[in-house]
Design a protein around this motif. Structure first.
Motif, PDB file in Angstrom:
ATOM      1  N   ASP A 320       0.832  -1.229  -0.044  1.00  0.00           N
ATOM      2  CA  ASP A 320       0.027   0.173   0.058  1.00  0.00           C
ATOM      3  C   ASP A 320       0.705   1.366   0.102  1.00  0.00           C
ATOM      4  OD1 ASP A 320       0.906   0.526   2.853  1.00  0.00           O
ATOM      5  OD2 ASP A 320      -0.702  -0.771   3.609  1.00  0.00           O
ATOM      6  N   GLY A 321       0.223   2.289  -0.208  1.00  0.00           N
ATOM      7  CA  GLY A 321       1.045   3.744  -0.158  1.00  0.00           C
ATOM      8  C   GLY A 321       1.809   3.935   0.906  1.00  0.00           C
ATOM      9  N   GLU A 322       1.106   3.856   2.162  1.00  0.00           N
ATOM     10  CA  GLU A 322       2.069   3.946   3.539  1.00  0.00           C
ATOM     11  C   GLU A 322       3.191   3.118   3.599  1.00  0.00           C
ATOM     12  OE1 GLU A 322       2.997   5.921   7.122  1.00  0.00           O
ATOM     13  OE2 GLU A 322       1.559   6.663   5.373  1.00  0.00           O
ATOM     14  N   THR A 323       3.203   1.834   3.176  1.00  0.00           N
ATOM     15  CA  THR A 323       4.229   0.983   3.159  1.00  0.00           C
ATOM     16  C   THR A 323       5.311   1.657   2.339  1.00  0.00           C
ATOM     17  OG1 THR A 323       3.049  -0.643   3.690  1.00  0.00           O
ATOM     18  CG2 THR A 323       5.153  -1.287   3.316  1.00  0.00           C
ATOM     19  N   PHE A 324       4.730   1.980   1.065  1.00  0.00           N
ATOM     20  CA  PHE A 324       5.595   2.416   0.101  1.00  0.00           C
ATOM     21  C   PHE A 324       6.357   3.842   0.459  1.00  0.00           C
ATOM     22  CE2 PHE A 324       6.327   5.045  -4.015  1.00  0.00           C
ATOM     23  CZ  PHE A 324       7.216   4.144  -4.713  1.00  0.00           C
ATOM     24  N   TYR A 325       5.615   4.752   1.282  1.00  0.00           N
ATOM     25  CA  TYR A 325       6.345   6.053   1.654  1.00  0.00           C
ATOM     26  C   TYR A 325       7.623   5.660   2.469  1.00  0.00           C
ATOM     27  CZ  TYR A 325       6.803   9.832   4.976  1.00  0.00           C
ATOM     28  OH  TYR A 325       7.107  11.145   5.592  1.00  0.00           O
ATOM     29  N   GLY A 326       7.414   4.386   3.262  1.00  0.00           N
ATOM     30  CA  GLY A 326       8.415   4.003   4.242  1.00  0.00           C
ATOM     31  C   GLY A 326       9.559   3.532   3.368  1.00  0.00           C
TER      32      GLY A 326
END
Length: 490
Positions: A320-326
């Motif tokens: 997901d986008g939040e994991t990708f941000y990390g």
């Protein structure tokens, strides 16, 4: 014609010739045949001879003495021309030409040495480059500090003492943040997978468009070391592709777009004058770094970028986008400066600053540079250098004589931190736009506050006017601590 009119007419021709010389450099690093290197070095030397003769022409001093500026713009033009003329007349023309010739040759030698991990092949020409730049610095410094004289080419008004003091203030907070992050129980996953060259380059072009790059006045090419080149109506960018590391291409492209958009955003009335280009490399880096980091690596924008990656490359192991941000902002002690996370990046610059200052001052012999680099890297980053291409051969700067340039990267980060603080205050809804892939509010703010002015103001002046406060490292460090403590849940 008045003296000022004659001065500016002469200067416009000089600026046009300088653009031609810059295009020769772009060609050399992108499409020039390898066998043309020796001829190109002579061409570059010839162009430098012409430019040096124009920049030191005695008529310039006469026109400067007689010119009567009528407004702020004319005052700034005269200030910039006088500064250049006073510096250039201190440097003999044959020395300027030899620097151009040797650094042109050295760039090709460095590229081949880097590809072959062959330090020994690079050291002889590096020694030549350093000797020439020391000679130039001796002419410019006139008894003062040699490194300061070189740094003034890239950041007028800066010196090693003020930069060193800034680094001394930054280092403890950066090291403490790094230790906290690397010791955190939550660690974002690394990116894995294969991402084809064609797909990366299509995405790179779309990202350049998203950040406002004007394709009618620019182009994207591949280079060993990404760079931007040109100004006015021709500002080109380059990137590089590693099929297992797409962030390399993505963020190199965004970074160089920041440089190019600065040049393209300058008031067109300043074209082919001293005001028609970025005022310093520190201010230039503020644009490339804020495009790349505070905007391009923000939670909002990476959420949009995650969708773009998934649409183009299919599932790639990030859920997901939040994991990708990390993942985008993952902190690790990597070898390569241009791929470094925001926490480590300035530590890379601090190391280079110390090493190149020692080289110019004669405190470090070229033959000992590799060992000094490897020892310092192990001490600063905790891992041994595994190969020269990941060590002292990774950057193009020393081969082309850019001693004194590296500190401007960190100064640009500091300026970017200040600009980001002011931008967020003026644009409270910025994240909503970034989440839709719309950077226009941010890039428009930067164009209005910084880019359009070109060389009209002094470097610190343009940042202070844009921000409403004097720049220092505080906003950058506050931003880094808030971002990474949140991301790593510490």
């Amino acid at each position: 014609m008045t003296a000022y009119d004659k001065l500016m007419a002469f200067q416009r021709q000089t600026e046009a010739l300088a653009q031609v010389a810059g295009r020769l450099g772009w060609d050399q690093e992108t499409v020039m045949p390898r066998g043309a290197a020796e001829q190109r070095s002579e061409e570059m030397a010839a162009m430098e001879g012409i430019l040096h003769a124009r920049r030191t022409d005695p008529k310039i001093a006469d026109w400067l003495a007689a010119a009567e500026p009528q407004d702020e713009e004319a005052e700034a033009q005269i200030r910039q021309i006088r500064r250049s003329h006073e510096r250039m007349v201190k440097v003999p023309g044959d020395l300027a030409q030899e620097i151009a010739r040797v650094t042109s040759m050295a760039q090709g030698i460095w590229a081949e040495a880097r590809a072959n991990d062959d330090v020994a092949a690079f050291l002889p020409v590096l020694s030549q480059v350093i000797r020439l730049r020391q000679d130039e610095a001796t002419c410019l410094a006139q008894g003062g500090d040699l490194y300061d004289a070189l740094m003034d080419d890239y950041e007028p008004g800066a010196n090693a003492a003020t930069i060193g003091a800034m680094f001394d203030r930054m280092r403890p907070r950066l090291v403490a943040l790094r230790e906290a992050v690397l010791g955190a129980s939550h660690q974002p996953p690394a990116l894995q997978g294969h991402f084809g060259t064609d797909g990366q380059l299509r995405l790179a072009r779309d990202l350049a468009t998203a950040f406002g790059y004007d394709w009618t006045r620019g182009r994207l090419d591949l280079a060993v070391h990404p760079f931007s080149s040109g100004s006015g109506s021709d500002a080109r960018i380059t990137t590089r592709v590693v099929e297992t590391e797409p962030f390399n291409c993505i963020y190199s492209t965004i970074h160089e777009v920041g440089h190019a958009c600065y040049e393209l955003g300058i008031d067109p009335d300043y074209a082919l004058t001293p005001l028609g280009q970025g005022v310093s490399m520190g201010v230039h880096e503020s644009q490339s770094r804020i495009y790349e980091n505070q905007l391009g690596r923000s939670r909002a924008f990476t959420g949009w970028l995650f969708g773009q990656m998934r649409d183009r490359f299919g599932a790639f192991g990030i859920e997901d986008g939040e994991t990708f941000y990390g993942t985008v902002n993952r902190v690790q002690s990597g070898f390569i400066r241009t791929e470094a996370d925001e926490v480590h990046y300035n530590l890379h610059i601090m190391m280079r600053f110390d090493l190149e200052r020692a080289l110019i001052r004669g405190d470090l012999a070229v033959k000992d540079l590799e060992a000094a680099w490897n020892d310092r890297f192990k001490a600063d980053f905790g891992v041994p250098v595994d190969r020269p291409a990941h060590g002292m051969l990774q950057d193009v700067h020393w081969s082309v004589g850019l001693f004194g340039y590296f500190p401007t990267y960190s100064l640009g980060n500091v300026y970017a931190g200040c600009l980001h603080k002011a931008m967020r205050a003026d644009l409270p809804d910025l994240d909503a736009a970034l989440a839709a892939g719309n950077t226009a509010p941010a890039t428009g703010w930067l164009r209005e506050k910084v880019q359009r002015h070109g060389g009209l103001y002094r470097p610190r002046e343009v940042i202070a006017q844009a921000c409403g406060f004097e720049p220092d490292e505080g906003p950058l460090l506050d931003y880094l601590e808030a971002k990474f403590r949140d991301l790593y849940r510490i």
